[in-house]
Design a protein around this motif. Structure first.
Motif, PDB file in Angstrom:
ATOM      1  N   GLN A 186      36.088  36.863  51.964  1.00 49.04           N
ATOM      2  CA  GLN A 186      35.419  37.331  50.749  1.00 49.04           C
ATOM      3  C   GLN A 186      34.981  38.782  50.949  1.00 49.04           C
ATOM      4  O   GLN A 186      34.958  39.300  52.073  1.00 49.04           O
ATOM      5  N   ALA A 216      21.348  32.372  48.565  1.00 43.22           N
ATOM      6  CA  ALA A 216      21.420  33.175  47.340  1.00 43.22           C
ATOM      7  C   ALA A 216      20.086  33.870  47.130  1.00 43.22           C
ATOM      8  O   ALA A 216      19.041  33.364  47.552  1.00 43.22           O
ATOM      9  N   VAL A 265      26.957  33.970  53.306  1.00 45.25           N
ATOM     10  CA  VAL A 265      27.760  33.828  52.094  1.00 45.25           C
ATOM     11  C   VAL A 265      26.805  33.566  50.935  1.00 45.25           C
ATOM     12  O   VAL A 265      26.120  32.537  50.911  1.00 45.25           O
ATOM     13  N   SER A 266      26.768  34.504  49.998  1.00 46.23           N
ATOM     14  CA  SER A 266      25.826  34.373  48.890  1.00 46.23           C
ATOM     15  C   SER A 266      26.430  33.656  47.693  1.00 46.23           C
ATOM     16  O   SER A 266      27.560  33.942  47.292  1.00 46.23           O
ATOM     17  N   TRP A 274      21.516  40.586  44.690  1.00 43.64           N
ATOM     18  CA  TRP A 274      21.974  40.187  46.022  1.00 43.64           C
ATOM     19  C   TRP A 274      21.646  41.270  47.048  1.00 43.64           C
ATOM     20  O   TRP A 274      21.049  40.994  48.093  1.00 43.64           O
ATOM     21  N   SER A 321      30.381  37.741  49.443  1.00 39.06           N
ATOM     22  CA  SER A 321      30.218  36.903  48.256  1.00 39.06           C
ATOM     23  C   SER A 321      31.340  37.198  47.269  1.00 39.06           C
ATOM     24  O   SER A 321      31.853  38.319  47.221  1.00 39.06           O
ATOM     25  N   ASN A 336      31.467  29.484  44.090  1.00 44.88           N
ATOM     26  CA  ASN A 336      31.859  30.277  45.249  1.00 44.88           C
ATOM     27  C   ASN A 336      32.942  29.535  46.023  1.00 44.88           C
ATOM     28  O   ASN A 336      32.770  28.361  46.387  1.00 44.88           O
TER      29      ASN A 336
END
Length: 379
Positions: free
Chosen positions: A243, A267, A297-298, A308, A323, A330
């Motif tokens: 990502q 998040a 990983v958001s 973010w 992300s 996601n």
């Protein structure tokens, strides 16, 4: 387990084609509320959330709708009638073919639910959890009484006590599932275990359920989730994904091979995640020079890159971040079967999963164990 996570879904969605004639009714009386007070019923149909509302008349209400399979739901009461928001007064129940009754002298949270078999089973499960819920409440009061800055020793004590309560809840839930294999409530209970359990723990419980429950729409959906859990079981090589980082550059998980990596799902909007971040920062600072790193990983929403980035800066998260800004869609989160956050996976240098859902003292203890063993091997 109970108080510090955000779940992707609050209900098991029903599936099937809606019928033209209503086949479920949820009705009852809660207190003596009148307009503008409203009751709100929130549930799932065909994988989508549905929320209906009615004005209360002397506390009475009635909802009607169509559903082909029982679905977990929440019934809210708001004296001002201005929507579903905190402070919440609600009760969990199921919408299912037939008539479900809800009655309470004062508030929704104290209501008794009946009229349909599945709600009677759900009340049985809630009764089984009554003792452990009291333990959670007592623990919360104890921790609040300790103030905002308890000592490190007290934090460790609280963590141990919370873990004991979590284990008590797991034991009650497993017992309910084993004793009620033909109930959809058991499937819902199993989903609550999944966040903090490994594939080898939940797979036998799922196959203990009757064929009717396993082959229901909800059962099939859970079976699909089980397949994802199998790929991220202890000992498995963590699935590859790539990502974009905060600068738009693609980052592969495999690029960190050779290091211990904590893959951390979070998040900026997730309160429990933000509350856990100081523990993650502490772990990173302690082990970053010992072949350890973090890949966060958001699950931030589309168009929320600014939030973010602001959260990364404010919380001092000085490691790698990626992300796709697709919220619960996601791609990495779906690949890993993430249903709630915060959630993490600890990988060894070969990419094998050696830890999951490590938070607070559990994260510190696991990393201490990992790097303590590593030190012993080199001496």
């Amino acid at each position: 387990m109970k108080k510090l996570l955000y779940a992707a879904l609050l209900a098991i969605p029903a599936a099937g084609i809606a019928q033209t004639t209503p086949n479920f009714t949820v009705k009852g009386k809660i207190g003596s509320y009148n307009a503008p007070a409203k009751a709100y019923l929130s549930y799932g149909v065909n994988g989508k959330g549905v929320t209906d509302s009615v004005v209360l008349k002397n506390g009475t209400f009635e909802f009607k709708g169509n559903i082909s399979e029982a679905s977990s739901a929440n019934l809210f009461v708001n004296a001002k009638g201005d929507g579903i928001h905190a402070p919440y007064d609600y009760i969990n129940l199921y919408v299912a073919p037939g008539v479900t009754t809800v009655t309470a002298a004062d508030s929704a949270k104290h209501a008794k639910v009946g009229g349909t078999k599945i709600n009677e089973e759900n009340e049985k499960y809630k009764a089984a959890l009554k003792a452990v819920n009291a333990e959670y409440e007592a623990q919360d009061k104890k921790e609040r009484a300790a103030g905002d800055n308890p000592s490190e020793e007290l934090k460790k004590q609280f963590a141990a006590e919370e873990k004991a309560i979590d284990n008590h809840e797991k034991a009650i839930t497993k017992k309910f599932i084993q004793e009620n294999p033909s109930s959809v409530v058991s499937l819902s209970a199993l989903r609550s275990l999944t966040y903090s359990s490994d594939y080898k723990d939940v797979e036998p419980l799922f196959h203990h359920l009757t064929a009717d429950v396993q082959n229901s729409a909800s059962g099939k959906k859970y079976a699909d989730q089980l397949e994802k859990l199998k790929t991220v079981a202890y000992g498995a090589v963590a699935p590859e994904f790539a990502q974009a980082d905060t600068n738009g550059n693609m980052v592969k998980l495999s690029s960190f091979r050779g290091k211990y990596v904590l893959v951390d799902f979070w998040a900026s909007w997730c309160g429990p995640c933000r509350a856990e971040n100081p523990n993650v920062v502490k772990a990173f600072n302690q082990y970053k020079d010992k072949n350890f790193t973090i890949l966060s990983v958001s699950l931030d929403r589309p168009g929320a890159k600014d939030k973010w980035l602001a959260a990364i800066h404010k919380d001092g998260l000085a490691w790698n971040h990626v992300s796709d800004l697709k919220f619960w869609d996601n791609e990495a989160a779906k690949l890993y079967g993430v249903q709630a956050i915060p959630q993490n996976f600890l990988l060894d240098p070969e990419g094998h999963i050696i830890g999951k859902n490590l938070r607070g003292e559990d994260l510190a203890a696991k990393l201490g164990e990992v790097f303590g063993q590593k030190k012993d091997k080199t001496e």
